[in-house]
Design a protein around this motif. Structure first.
Motif, PDB file in Angstrom:
ATOM      1  N   LEU A   6       0.856  -1.181   0.000  1.00 46.12           N
ATOM      2  CA  LEU A   6       0.000   0.000   0.000  1.00 46.12           C
ATOM      3  C   LEU A   6       0.895   1.234   0.000  1.00 46.12           C
ATOM      4  N   PRO A   7       0.387   2.375  -0.476  1.00 44.27           N
ATOM      5  CA  PRO A   7       1.206   3.591  -0.449  1.00 44.27           C
ATOM      6  C   PRO A   7       1.699   3.857   0.980  1.00 44.27           C
ATOM      7  N   GLY A   8       2.998   4.061   1.119  1.00 43.90           N
ATOM      8  CA  GLY A   8       3.565   4.370   2.440  1.00 43.90           C
ATOM      9  C   GLY A   8       3.964   3.136   3.230  1.00 43.90           C
ATOM     10  N   GLN A   9       3.748   1.951   2.677  1.00 47.66           N
ATOM     11  CA  GLN A   9       4.031   0.722   3.432  1.00 47.66           C
ATOM     12  C   GLN A   9       5.486   0.303   3.207  1.00 47.66           C
ATOM     13  N   SER A  10       6.201   0.031   4.321  1.00 49.54           N
ATOM     14  CA  SER A  10       7.620  -0.282   4.170  1.00 49.54           C
ATOM     15  C   SER A  10       7.875  -1.780   4.325  1.00 49.54           C
ATOM     16  N   PRO A  11       8.711  -2.342   3.449  1.00 48.26           N
ATOM     17  CA  PRO A  11       9.085  -3.752   3.599  1.00 48.26           C
ATOM     18  C   PRO A  11       9.725  -4.010   4.958  1.00 48.26           C
ATOM     19  N   GLU A  12      10.433  -2.993   5.525  1.00 42.38           N
ATOM     20  CA  GLU A  12      11.129  -3.190   6.807  1.00 42.38           C
ATOM     21  C   GLU A  12      10.135  -3.565   7.906  1.00 42.38           C
ATOM     22  N   LEU A  13       9.019  -2.822   7.977  1.00 41.29           N
ATOM     23  CA  LEU A  13       8.020  -3.135   9.002  1.00 41.29           C
ATOM     24  C   LEU A  13       7.447  -4.533   8.747  1.00 41.29           C
ATOM     25  N   LEU A  14       7.141  -4.833   7.499  1.00 36.15           N
ATOM     26  CA  LEU A  14       6.523  -6.133   7.200  1.00 36.15           C
ATOM     27  C   LEU A  14       7.470  -7.280   7.536  1.00 36.15           C
ATOM     28  N   LYS A  15       8.766  -7.054   7.382  1.00 35.49           N
ATOM     29  CA  LYS A  15       9.740  -8.083   7.780  1.00 35.49           C
ATOM     30  C   LYS A  15       9.754  -8.219   9.292  1.00 35.49           C
ATOM     31  N   ILE A  19       5.479 -10.657   8.315  1.00 32.47           N
ATOM     32  CA  ILE A  19       4.493 -10.755   7.230  1.00 32.47           C
ATOM     33  C   ILE A  19       5.269 -11.020   5.932  1.00 32.47           C
ATOM     34  N   LEU A  20       6.467 -10.439   5.816  1.00 30.55           N
ATOM     35  CA  LEU A  20       7.386 -10.793   4.729  1.00 30.55           C
ATOM     36  C   LEU A  20       8.467 -11.698   5.307  1.00 30.55           C
ATOM     37  N   THR A  21       9.039 -12.532   4.460  1.00 32.31           N
ATOM     38  CA  THR A  21      10.143 -13.369   4.942  1.00 32.31           C
ATOM     39  C   THR A  21      11.312 -12.452   5.327  1.00 32.31           C
ATOM     40  N   ARG A  22      12.255 -13.009   6.102  1.00 29.21           N
ATOM     41  CA  ARG A  22      13.352 -12.203   6.631  1.00 29.21           C
ATOM     42  C   ARG A  22      14.155 -11.504   5.527  1.00 29.21           C
TER      43      ARG A  22
END
Ligand SMILES: C[S@@+](CC[C@H](N)C(=O)[O-])C[C@H]1O[C@@H](n2cnc3c(N)ncnc32)[C@H](O)[C@@H]1O
Length: 271
Positions: A6-15, A19-22
């Motif tokens: 989503l706009p403004g969503q960072s892979p760092e937070l999801l990791k 929610i995202l793999t490491r």
């Protein structure tokens, strides 16, 4: 992967939230998880944008927050960019609260507050603006709805979890209305009908408390039976006709669910 964010969503937070793999890769599992979370966030967006537009310092309360991944995503996408508001996460398990607090400190998520408490004993600010409860177990969803009503929430969104209370009460109901009784004679039907009836009662209790209610499917969560989203938007003080329908339905089925005991104690007949 970028097109899934989503706009403004960072892979760092999801990791950080797993929610995202490491390594940031999207395998089938993490893609499904990301799509689910973002679908829910899209459905919540109008309510969050509404309270941010109307109030100087809106309070969002997430009940049964678990690891608080919903709270972290809402903080990153809405509260941090708006520079106002706070998210109050209520969770009973101390180790989950401690882990979420540590992650918030590491990420500088300074608009997040954490309370280790049962929802029915939680102490959020007197006035709250939006309440969420995602898969809060059994009657914890009722506690979250009651918290929303009692604290004047403008919006409430719950995705109920497993529910056993009403099925149990149906099994013990002394004299259910003859037309209804065949719907829950068999234990399997009692479970299914009990689960459906629980959410019907919740939607009616919200309407009776002055909310316009939408019940919809949380698409993408089809693998789980727990994919019903109940959204409420406060539009009036109360609705007497909805209260009469609610109490009439409970009397006909011979049940007295927690949400009715909490919000309409005088009108709740003994099962
Ligand atoms: C299935 S998990 C969902 C967690 C989170 N909302 C999510 O969707 O990832 C349910 C959470 O609610 C918490 N919980 C259940 N009943 C509760 C209650 N009455 N008060 C506070 N927390 C509760 C549990 O400890 C658990 O962390």
């Amino acid at each position: 992967m970028a097109r899934e964010l989503l706009p403004g969503q960072s892979p760092e937070l999801l990791k950080a939230l797993h929610i995202l793999t490491r390594d940031g890769a999207l395998n089938a599992d993490s893609l499904r998880k990301l799509k689910q979370v973002n679908h829910l966030v899209r459905l919540l967006a109008p309510a969050i944008e509404d309270v941010l537009a109307r109030f100087g310092d809106p309070v969002l309360v997430d009940c049964g927050a678990g690891k608080s991944y919903l709270g972290f995503v809402l903080h990153e996408l809405f509260l941090r960019p708006a520079g106002k508001g706070s998210l109050h996460a209520v969770e009973a398990r101390p180790e989950l609260v401690a882990a979420a607090e540590a992650l918030a400190a590491r990420l500088g998520a300074d608009r997040m507050r954490f309370e280790r408490a049962a929802i029915d004993a939680a102490a959020p600010p007197a006035r709250v603006h939006l309440v969420t409860a995602l898969h809060a177990c059994d009657t914890a969803t009722d506690d979250a709805l009651a918290l929303a009503v009692r604290h004047g929430a403008d919006h409430v969104a719950v995705v109920p979890c497993c529910q056993a209370e009403v099925a149990r009460q149906l099994g013990e109901a002394a004299a259910p209305a003859p037309l209804l009784a065949p719907l829950f004679e068999h234990p399997w039907h009692r479970r299914e009908f009990g689960s459906h009836l629980t959410n019907v009662v919740r939607a009616l209790a919200l309407r009776a408390s002055g909310y316009a209610v939408t019940v919809t499917e949380l698409a993408g969560w089809e693998h789980s039976l727990k994919n019903e989203l109940i959204l409420g938007r406060k539009v009036r003080a109360s609705d007497r006709a909805a209260e009469d329908r609610l109490l009439g339905l409970c009397a006909a089925a011979g049940i007295r669910p927690k949400i009715v005991r909490l919000l309409f104690p005088a009108g709740a007949p003994a099962p």
